[in-house]
Write an enzyme that holds these catalytic residues in place. Structure first.
Site: not given
Length: 467
Positions: A78, A153, A177
């Site tokens: 990420k 996220s 997330s």
């Protein structure tokens, strides 16, 4: 099954036995990114050293000697997690061009295990929202239905793994997330006990006691492998103090009959009937496997709605981090969530203290629960993946805003409990439906064991989006 849909453990085994080379594995995944990413937009940066690293891994393989458990296996990260000499732009024009000089410790540990960074994945601005969209790299799409979100996220990470662009990767979790995106794309993820995996080299950190970094993958055994690679103190993150006893092992739990409680509410907000049915089906499956299973309620969740508790605490602490990051910047550089966060009224000191006390009650309530049960089985999300841009939903006849999608996940961030998200069902629209397995603090081996049992009887484990 195509190579790009094999799990990381299988790829590592094939590489180790020289049935396939690290270079071949890397090229297949790079080709997959080239082919699919234009319509999914999960990948924001491809590591330009990935192929060279694969060639070095192949040379090391031919020499013999000790190899790490992920030797030659690609992994994604990420874009809020620092990667040495590879862009880490945090989903914002404010950080455009930012290139760290060192890896986050979680990335360094994946590399030490032999993994090869292939790419960085998309996220919301500042890693903050339930849909992965930002001004810098745009919106990510769900491989199961491009009109729907892969979540946030860590939505780019979940979409990349679900689409076969990566076998395993790292996401972060403040309230939902890694688990929410995994649920929306049909993969698996682990949010370990808070402090098990260091957050060193990851931004933002506020509120520090709620943030986690964790693995996302295609199989429970991949989560176990990655967890053992990632966990343990690093001497920098003061929350990361517990050392994992790897010799305890996932199989130890099979020596006695585990007790599982299952629930979809009250205490989590409304839940779609199809999601509730999936949780009940998972409970029956575990009962059929010989575990003690019964429906439960947790009074602490009914007294203090965890989402309200979370909102009072994190606005007080995270808003200041947003102010510092955006100081002196043009409003044109800010997207929806930065503007929203900065516009929220400050939490009063009374509300903040009340929320902290409520958080303590929630921890106490879970402590009492885990005196009687080994695992809590519940849903991850109250609905399957939703359409892009939706901010209100009618769930089981009740109208709620988008923050309510975090109702069953945020209690684990407030309390620091470990949780696994894994698919166990399918909606009428063909979308994944997941369940969440929650364990007591430091009891990752327990939920990994129960998840592996559930995976063994799952009818949806090997389903992949048709792209």
């Amino acid at each position: 099954m195509p190579v790009y849909f094999q799990d990381a453990t299988t790829l590592a085994q094939l590489i180790r036995s020289r049935q396939i080379s690290p270079v071949e594995v890397m090229r297949w995944h790079l080709d997959r990114i080239t082919s699919l990413n234009p319509k999914i937009n999960a990948i924001v940066t491809v590591a330009d050293t990935a192929l060279e690293a694969a060639k070095r891994a192949e040379a090391e393989l031919m020499k013999g000697g000790d190899l790490g458990p992920l030797h030659g296996v690609p992994f994604t990260v990420k874009d809020s997690i620092d990667t040495a000499n590879v862009l880490t732009q945090r989903g914002s024009p404010i950080f455009k061009g930012r290139t760290p000089s060192t890896d986050a410790n979680s990335v360094a540990r994946m590399k030490q295990a032999g993994g090869i960074l292939i790419a960085k994945t998309n996220l919301p601005e500042f890693s903050y929202w339930i849909e992965s969209d930002n001004l810098l790299s745009g919106r990510s799409n769900n491989p199961w239905d491009l009109t729907r979100t892969p979540g946030g996220s860590s939505g780019g990470e979940s979409a990349a793994i679900a689409a076969g662009m990566s076998p395993i990767g790292l996401g972060t979790d403040l309230a939902i997330s890694v688990r929410g995106p995994a649920a929306q794309t049909g993969i698996v993820s682990l949010k370990a006990t808070h402090g098990r995996v260091p957050m060193t080299g990851i931004w933002p950190r506020e509120p520090r006691r709620f943030w986690h970094v964790g693995p996302m993958a295609r199989s429970i055994r991949d989560l176990e492998l990655a967890y053992h690679v990632l966990a343990g103190p690093d001497g920098q993150d003061a929350f990361a103090t517990s050392t994992v006893r790897f010799d305890a092992g996932i199989g130890r739990e099979s020596r006695r009959r585990l007790k599982v409680g299952w629930m979809v509410g009250p205490g989590f907000g409304p839940v779609d009937p199809a999601v509730a049915a999936t949780v009940e089906a998972a409970a029956k499956a575990l009962q059929g496997l010989g575990l003690q299973v019964e429906q439960v309620r947790i009074p602490a969740l009914e007294r203090d709605f965890a989402l309200d508790v979370f909102n009072h605490i994190h606005v007080m602490e995270m808003k200041e981090a947003f102010k510092q990051a955006t100081a002196g910047r043009s409003e044109d550089e800010l997207y929806k969530m930065a503007k929203t966060m900065l516009s929220l009224p400050d939490t009063s000191m009374k509300d903040y203290i009340d929320a902290e006390q409520a958080a303590e009650r929630l921890r106490d309530g879970f402590a009492g629960y885990f005196q009687q049960y080994d695992v809590l089985l519940t849903h991850v999300l109250p609905i399957p993946a939703h359409k892009h841009g939706e901010v209100e939903f009618v769930i089981d006849g009740q109208k709620v805003d988008a923050t309510y999608l975090q109702g069953a996940t945020v209690p684990l961030n407030i309390t620091g409990l470990p949780g696994i998200a894994m698919r166990f069902g399918t909606s009428e629209q063909g979308l994944p439906i997941a369940v969440q397995l929650v364990g007591s603090w430091l009891a990752e081996s327990t939920i990994l064991h129960v998840a592996s049992l559930l995976e063994s009887v799952s009818k949806v484990r090997d389903l992949h989006p048709d792209l």
